[in-house]
Design a protein around this motif. Structure first.
Motif, PDB file in Angstrom:
ATOM      1  N   HIS A 289      -7.054  10.772  -7.614  1.00  0.00           N
ATOM      2  CA  HIS A 289      -6.908   9.464  -6.966  1.00  0.00           C
ATOM      3  C   HIS A 289      -5.461   8.963  -6.923  1.00  0.00           C
ATOM      4  CE1 HIS A 289     -11.227   9.252  -6.896  1.00  0.00           C
ATOM      5  NE2 HIS A 289     -11.273   9.398  -8.206  1.00  0.00           N
ATOM      6  N   GLU A 290      -4.534   9.722  -7.478  1.00  0.00           N
ATOM      7  CA  GLU A 290      -3.141   9.254  -7.558  1.00  0.00           C
ATOM      8  C   GLU A 290      -2.576   8.878  -6.184  1.00  0.00           C
ATOM      9  OE1 GLU A 290      -2.068   8.529 -10.431  1.00  0.00           O
ATOM     10  OE2 GLU A 290      -3.190   9.869 -11.741  1.00  0.00           O
ATOM     11  N   SER A 291      -2.764   9.737  -5.201  1.00  0.00           N
ATOM     12  CA  SER A 291      -2.142   9.477  -3.901  1.00  0.00           C
ATOM     13  C   SER A 291      -2.843   8.374  -3.124  1.00  0.00           C
ATOM     14  CB  SER A 291      -2.083  10.757  -3.061  1.00  0.00           C
ATOM     15  OG  SER A 291      -3.384  11.244  -2.825  1.00  0.00           O
ATOM     16  N   ALA A 292      -4.130   8.131  -3.386  1.00  0.00           N
ATOM     17  CA  ALA A 292      -4.859   7.071  -2.691  1.00  0.00           C
ATOM     18  C   ALA A 292      -4.655   5.708  -3.350  1.00  0.00           C
ATOM     19  CB  ALA A 292      -6.347   7.398  -2.654  1.00  0.00           C
ATOM     20  N   ALA A 293      -4.202   5.701  -4.581  1.00  0.00           N
ATOM     21  CA  ALA A 293      -4.045   4.449  -5.329  1.00  0.00           C
ATOM     22  C   ALA A 293      -2.713   3.765  -5.022  1.00  0.00           C
ATOM     23  CB  ALA A 293      -4.151   4.735  -6.829  1.00  0.00           C
ATOM     24  N   THR A 294      -2.727   2.448  -5.206  1.00  0.00           N
ATOM     25  CA  THR A 294      -1.503   1.651  -5.152  1.00  0.00           C
ATOM     26  C   THR A 294      -1.077   1.422  -6.593  1.00  0.00           C
ATOM     27  OG1 THR A 294      -2.237   0.561  -3.126  1.00  0.00           O
ATOM     28  CG2 THR A 294      -0.483  -0.521  -4.368  1.00  0.00           C
ATOM     29  N   HIS A 295       0.118   1.873  -6.932  1.00  0.00           N
ATOM     30  CA  HIS A 295       0.613   1.820  -8.309  1.00  0.00           C
ATOM     31  C   HIS A 295       1.621   0.689  -8.473  1.00  0.00           C
ATOM     32  CE1 HIS A 295      -0.942   5.919  -9.299  1.00  0.00           C
ATOM     33  NE2 HIS A 295      -0.837   6.045  -7.999  1.00  0.00           N
TER      34      HIS A 295
ATOM     35  N   ARG B 138      -7.353   1.200  -6.422  1.00  0.00           N
ATOM     36  CA  ARG B 138      -7.748   1.912  -5.210  1.00  0.00           C
ATOM     37  C   ARG B 138      -9.033   1.276  -4.723  1.00  0.00           C
ATOM     38  NH1 ARG B 138     -11.804   5.767  -6.722  1.00  0.00           N
ATOM     39  NH2 ARG B 138     -11.931   5.963  -8.989  1.00  0.00           N
ATOM     40  N   THR B 139      -9.429   1.614  -3.517  1.00  0.00           N
ATOM     41  CA  THR B 139     -10.674   1.082  -2.993  1.00  0.00           C
ATOM     42  C   THR B 139     -11.824   1.964  -3.449  1.00  0.00           C
ATOM     43  OG1 THR B 139      -9.524   0.177  -1.071  1.00  0.00           O
ATOM     44  CG2 THR B 139     -11.911   0.410  -0.900  1.00  0.00           C
ATOM     45  N   ALA B 140     -12.776   1.361  -4.156  1.00  0.00           N
ATOM     46  CA  ALA B 140     -13.959   2.073  -4.630  1.00  0.00           C
ATOM     47  C   ALA B 140     -14.931   2.270  -3.473  1.00  0.00           C
ATOM     48  CB  ALA B 140     -14.632   1.279  -5.751  1.00  0.00           C
TER      49      ALA B 140
ATOM     50  N   ALA C 184      -4.432  -6.659  -4.140  1.00  0.00           N
ATOM     51  CA  ALA C 184      -5.788  -6.293  -3.712  1.00  0.00           C
ATOM     52  C   ALA C 184      -6.377  -7.388  -2.817  1.00  0.00           C
ATOM     53  CB  ALA C 184      -6.671  -6.043  -4.924  1.00  0.00           C
ATOM     54  N   ARG C 185      -6.199  -8.633  -3.208  1.00  0.00           N
ATOM     55  CA  ARG C 185      -6.697  -9.758  -2.410  1.00  0.00           C
ATOM     56  C   ARG C 185      -6.030  -9.761  -1.037  1.00  0.00           C
ATOM     57  NH1 ARG C 185      -4.903 -13.466  -5.444  1.00  0.00           N
ATOM     58  NH2 ARG C 185      -6.630 -13.442  -6.898  1.00  0.00           N
ATOM     59  N   GLU C 186      -4.711  -9.574  -1.018  1.00  0.00           N
ATOM     60  CA  GLU C 186      -3.958  -9.611   0.235  1.00  0.00           C
ATOM     61  C   GLU C 186      -4.292  -8.446   1.157  1.00  0.00           C
ATOM     62  OE1 GLU C 186       0.106  -9.935  -1.065  1.00  0.00           O
ATOM     63  OE2 GLU C 186      -0.096 -12.092  -1.452  1.00  0.00           O
ATOM     64  N   THR C 187      -4.825  -7.369   0.617  1.00  0.00           N
ATOM     65  CA  THR C 187      -5.212  -6.224   1.444  1.00  0.00           C
ATOM     66  C   THR C 187      -6.698  -6.254   1.782  1.00  0.00           C
ATOM     67  OG1 THR C 187      -5.410  -4.820  -0.522  1.00  0.00           O
ATOM     68  CG2 THR C 187      -3.310  -4.742   0.681  1.00  0.00           C
ATOM     69  N   GLY C 188      -7.354  -7.392   1.538  1.00  0.00           N
ATOM     70  CA  GLY C 188      -8.715  -7.590   1.995  1.00  0.00           C
ATOM     71  C   GLY C 188      -9.831  -7.341   1.013  1.00  0.00           C
ATOM     72  N   HIS C 189      -9.505  -7.072  -0.232  1.00  0.00           N
ATOM     73  CA  HIS C 189     -10.549  -6.856  -1.238  1.00  0.00           C
ATOM     74  C   HIS C 189     -11.076  -8.207  -1.725  1.00  0.00           C
ATOM     75  CE1 HIS C 189      -8.312  -3.043  -1.317  1.00  0.00           C
ATOM     76  NE2 HIS C 189      -9.490  -2.518  -1.614  1.00  0.00           N
TER      77      HIS C 189
END
Length: 141
Positions: A36-42, A58-60, A93-98
């Motif tokens: 999940h490293e590349s899909a996650a925002t670190h 990351r998005t679950a 996360a909130r700002e990206t729509g979660h």
């Protein structure tokens, strides 16, 4: 607190994770880095040019922000780095729509997350040889 944007910053984040999870807590090095490293925002926390904390999300599959790998070096604990990392992760996360956040908290850290509005979901389970509990909260402001 800033998002990890470079390979060098990612290496710093990994160094924090290895110091906390592998060296301090005994998590096998072979499972610390995952698919999940590349899909996650670190995110990386620095003080005086030194990396002291990190977290990622990351998005679950459920669509929630899955917050993971929250770590603060032992000598920087008690200085609110964990709270600042969580603030940055939750805001992003909130700002990206979660709308919701979920995480697997080590049981010894569950109170930290509970103070941030996370509620326990289900029973204690083992992950990487450490007792955890699933927790979640709304990201509505």
């Amino acid at each position: 607190m800033h998002r990890v944007e470079t390979a060098a910053a990612f290496r710093e984040a990994l160094a924090v994770r290895f110091a906390v999870f592998v060296d301090e807590q005994g998590v096998p090095a072979s499972i610390e880095v995952d698919d999940h490293e590349s899909a996650a925002t670190h995110f990386l926390a620095r003080t005086d040019g030194r990396a002291v904390g990190t977290a990622r999300y990351r998005t679950a599959d459920s669509g929630a922000a899955k917050i993971e790998r929250v770590a603060v070096r032992a000598d920087a604990r008690g200085e609110r780095w964990g709270a600042r990392l969580m603030d940055a992760v939750e805001t992003d996360a909130r700002e990206t729509g979660h709308e919701r956040a979920v995480l697997h908290a080590q049981t010894r850290a569950a109170d930290f997350y509970a103070r941030r509005g996370y509620e326990r979901v289900g029973d204690v389970f083992e992950e990487a040889g450490i007792p955890h509990v699933e927790m979640e909260r709304s990201l509505d402001e």
